[in-house]
Design a protein around this motif. Structure first.
Motif, PDB file in Angstrom:
ATOM      1  N   SER A 111       3.546   0.863   1.336  1.00 23.24           N
ATOM      2  CA  SER A 111       3.602   2.011   0.435  1.00 23.24           C
ATOM      3  C   SER A 111       5.026   2.548   0.302  1.00 23.24           C
ATOM      4  O   SER A 111       5.355   3.216  -0.686  1.00 23.24           O
ATOM      5  N   LEU A 112       5.879   2.245   1.296  1.00 20.21           N
ATOM      6  CA  LEU A 112       7.258   2.720   1.271  1.00 20.21           C
ATOM      7  C   LEU A 112       8.229   1.715   0.654  1.00 20.21           C
ATOM      8  O   LEU A 112       9.380   2.054   0.398  1.00 20.21           O
ATOM      9  N   SER A 113       7.775   0.498   0.455  1.00 18.70           N
ATOM     10  CA  SER A 113       8.703  -0.547   0.006  1.00 18.70           C
ATOM     11  C   SER A 113       8.394  -1.109  -1.374  1.00 18.70           C
ATOM     12  O   SER A 113       9.276  -1.701  -2.010  1.00 18.70           O
TER      13      SER A 113
ATOM     14  N   TYR B  75       7.183   7.043   7.269  1.00 18.40           N
ATOM     15  CA  TYR B  75       5.937   7.413   6.583  1.00 18.40           C
ATOM     16  C   TYR B  75       5.388   8.739   7.105  1.00 18.40           C
ATOM     17  O   TYR B  75       4.965   9.607   6.326  1.00 18.40           O
ATOM     18  N   THR B  76       5.390   8.919   8.419  1.00 18.33           N
ATOM     19  CA  THR B  76       4.809  10.134   9.000  1.00 18.33           C
ATOM     20  C   THR B  76       5.636  11.371   8.659  1.00 18.33           C
ATOM     21  O   THR B  76       5.103  12.489   8.678  1.00 18.33           O
ATOM     22  N   GLN B  77       6.909  11.202   8.359  1.00 24.69           N
ATOM     23  CA  GLN B  77       7.725  12.342   7.960  1.00 24.69           C
ATOM     24  C   GLN B  77       7.248  12.933   6.640  1.00 24.69           C
ATOM     25  O   GLN B  77       7.353  14.145   6.418  1.00 24.69           O
ATOM     26  N   GLU B  78       6.684  12.088   5.781  1.00 23.85           N
ATOM     27  CA  GLU B  78       6.226  12.541   4.471  1.00 23.85           C
ATOM     28  C   GLU B  78       4.722  12.770   4.423  1.00 23.85           C
ATOM     29  O   GLU B  78       4.258  13.746   3.820  1.00 23.85           O
TER      30      GLU B  78
ATOM     31  N   PHE C 128       2.490   6.144  17.392  1.00 19.64           N
ATOM     32  CA  PHE C 128       3.233   7.084  16.552  1.00 19.64           C
ATOM     33  C   PHE C 128       2.493   7.366  15.254  1.00 19.64           C
ATOM     34  O   PHE C 128       2.431   8.509  14.790  1.00 19.64           O
ATOM     35  N   LEU C 129       1.919   6.338  14.652  1.00 18.81           N
ATOM     36  CA  LEU C 129       1.204   6.527  13.397  1.00 18.81           C
ATOM     37  C   LEU C 129      -0.033   7.395  13.588  1.00 18.81           C
ATOM     38  O   LEU C 129      -0.399   8.180  12.710  1.00 18.81           O
ATOM     39  N   ASP C 130      -0.669   7.282  14.733  1.00 19.38           N
ATOM     40  CA  ASP C 130      -1.868   8.079  15.008  1.00 19.38           C
ATOM     41  C   ASP C 130      -1.553   9.508  15.439  1.00 19.38           C
ATOM     42  O   ASP C 130      -2.314  10.429  15.137  1.00 19.38           O
ATOM     43  N   GLY C 131      -0.428   9.709  16.174  1.00 24.15           N
ATOM     44  CA  GLY C 131      -0.203  11.049  16.698  1.00 24.15           C
ATOM     45  C   GLY C 131       1.220  11.400  17.068  1.00 24.15           C
ATOM     46  O   GLY C 131       1.434  12.369  17.820  1.00 24.15           O
TER      47      GLY C 131
END
Length: 430
Positions: free
Chosen positions: A320-322, A283-286, A345-348
């Motif tokens: 949201s990805l699935s 998710y964070t890549q996009e 990871f999701l935060d930063g």
């Protein structure tokens, strides 16, 4: 062969089972290794991003924090509250009484969620928050009481054990596993240092039994759900799929279901954690990072008005990805445990993962230094055991509960107040 096996077990038993250098990193590595036995669930959920770079960064950062605090012999200051030394037990009693009153209020209003998912999902948030102080206080007070015993007789050990087990049963009635896990592992660590050293081989066996218990508990809870309730619906998203997508989805599901559900449930929590972390990284890549929204949501959860709880936000992210692929990772209206790595990871991203695990390592090592300085029959042991347990459990759940932040803060503060800074014991057998 027998001699080799015996020597191997003896070698394991010489390792300090609950040392900062061993216990938490061991659980982290074991968690993700076991999760690789996915029984085709990775393919079913289209896992494409490896979690191992994030796991390696977390381990390196953790060890840097542990080593630095150990090397420099860091301990916590008394924060200017040294005048309260010897009086912190009264604050523990006050918190315990508050928790007991809140828990009684929940029982009086029929808020027992063990057998009814609709009740568990609608526990009074304020009473539920305050009731946690009951088991928290029981853990601390019982440990302090045991330390005062010059010789712990079997009768007293049974009495204390019965009280501890009773407290665990009380919170089992609420239908949540986290308080039980925290109480169980905190008690084991305290037992190891104060009563009798636990060999690592026994610890490993015990961890397997506990993991199976919680897996079976979750499986039974899942199978006993009332499917007529909207929030128990197991239907997948209603989306249009191409013939190729439908065929792949059907094939993946058939292959996955070749393994009985009860077998998949044995490591289901760990596999789910692995899947969620992978999806968070994808998710964070996009979409980029949330820039602190999760941790802000943790502290904002006690504010009035409607709040988006962190684990609800994680559900939105991973689903949201699935959804476009015709499947939910987490059912709608359910919360998702992101793992502590996933939360950070999701935060930063990698930077926040490194900072978070560095702090984990430094804090645990500082508490360990305090325990070595004061001796194992001290409040420092209780503080170390409790914080180590919270951090270890958070590897799966994430550290997203305001009550755990408050508990950790209280334990660190009171341990710092109670530390005798004139003592400098060195305990090599810890």
């Amino acid at each position: 062969m027998k001699t080799t096996l015996k020597n191997g077990v003896a070698g394991l038993n010489r390792i300090g089972a609950f040392s900062p250098y061993f216990f938490l990193p061991f659980v982290l590595i074991l968690y993700f290794l076991v999760s690789t036995f996915d029984f085709h669930r990775f393919a079913y959920f289209n896992i494409s991003v490896s979690v191992w770079p994030a796991v390696i960064v977390s381990l390196i950062a953790y060890y840097v924090g542990v080593w630095l605090a150990d090397k420099r012999l860091w301990v916590f200051p008394n924060f200017g509250f040294g005048f309260l030394k010897g009086k912190t037990v009264w604050f523990i009693w006050i918190l315990t009484m508050i928790g007991a009153i809140a828990y009684a209020g929940m029982l009086a209003t029929g808020q027992i969620g063990l057998t009814d998912e609709s009740v568990r999902r609608n526990l009074d948030p304020k009473l539920n928050l305050l009731s946690q102080l009951l088991w928290f206080g029981v853990v601390l007070l019982l440990a302090l009481r045991i330390m005062k015993e010059d010789q712990l007789t079997k009768r007293k050990a049974v009495e204390y054990g019965a009280v501890y087990f009773g407290a665990m049963v009380l919170f089992l009635l609420m239908g949540y596993r986290t308080p039980i896990a925290v109480m169980m592992f905190t008690g084991v660590i305290i037992f190891h240092y104060i009563i009798r050293r636990i060999n690592l081989s026994w610890l490993l066996g015990g961890m397997v039994v506990v993991a199976l218990f919680f897996s079976i508990f979750g499986f039974i809870r899942f199978m006993s759900e009332d499917p007529d309730e909207a929030f128990n619906s197991r239907e997948q998203p209603d989306v249009e799929l191409s013939d190729q997508q439908e065929n792949k989805l059907k094939t993946d599901q058939e292959i996955m279901e070749e393994t009985p559900e009860w077998i998949r449930s044995l490591n289901g929590e760990m596999v789910n954690g692995h899947i969620v972390l992978s999806k968070i990284m994808e998710y964070t890549q996009e979409e980029g990072y949330l820039k602190g929204q999760l941790i802000a949501g943790t502290f904002g959860s006690i504010l009035p008005g409607n709040q988006v709880f962190p684990r609800v936000k994680v559900t939105e992210v991973v689903n949201s990805l699935s959804v476009e692929g015709g499947r939910y990772i987490t059912r709608p209206n359910r919360t998702t445990t992101p793992t502590y790595i996933g939360q950070l990871f999701l935060d930063g991203g990698y930077l926040l993962v490194a900072i978070g695990f560095f702090l984990f390592g430094a804090i645990i090592s500082m508490l360990y230094n305090q325990m070595k300085r004061a001796g194992v029959r001290s409040y420092q042991t209780v503080a170390y055991a409790f914080v180590m347990t919270i951090f270890t459990v958070s590897l799966h759940t994430g550290l997203l509960d305001i009550i755990f932040f408050l508990m950790i803060g209280f334990v660190i503060l009171t341990a710092a107040i109670e530390l005798d800074r004139s003592q400098k014991k060195s305990l090599k057998t810890l």
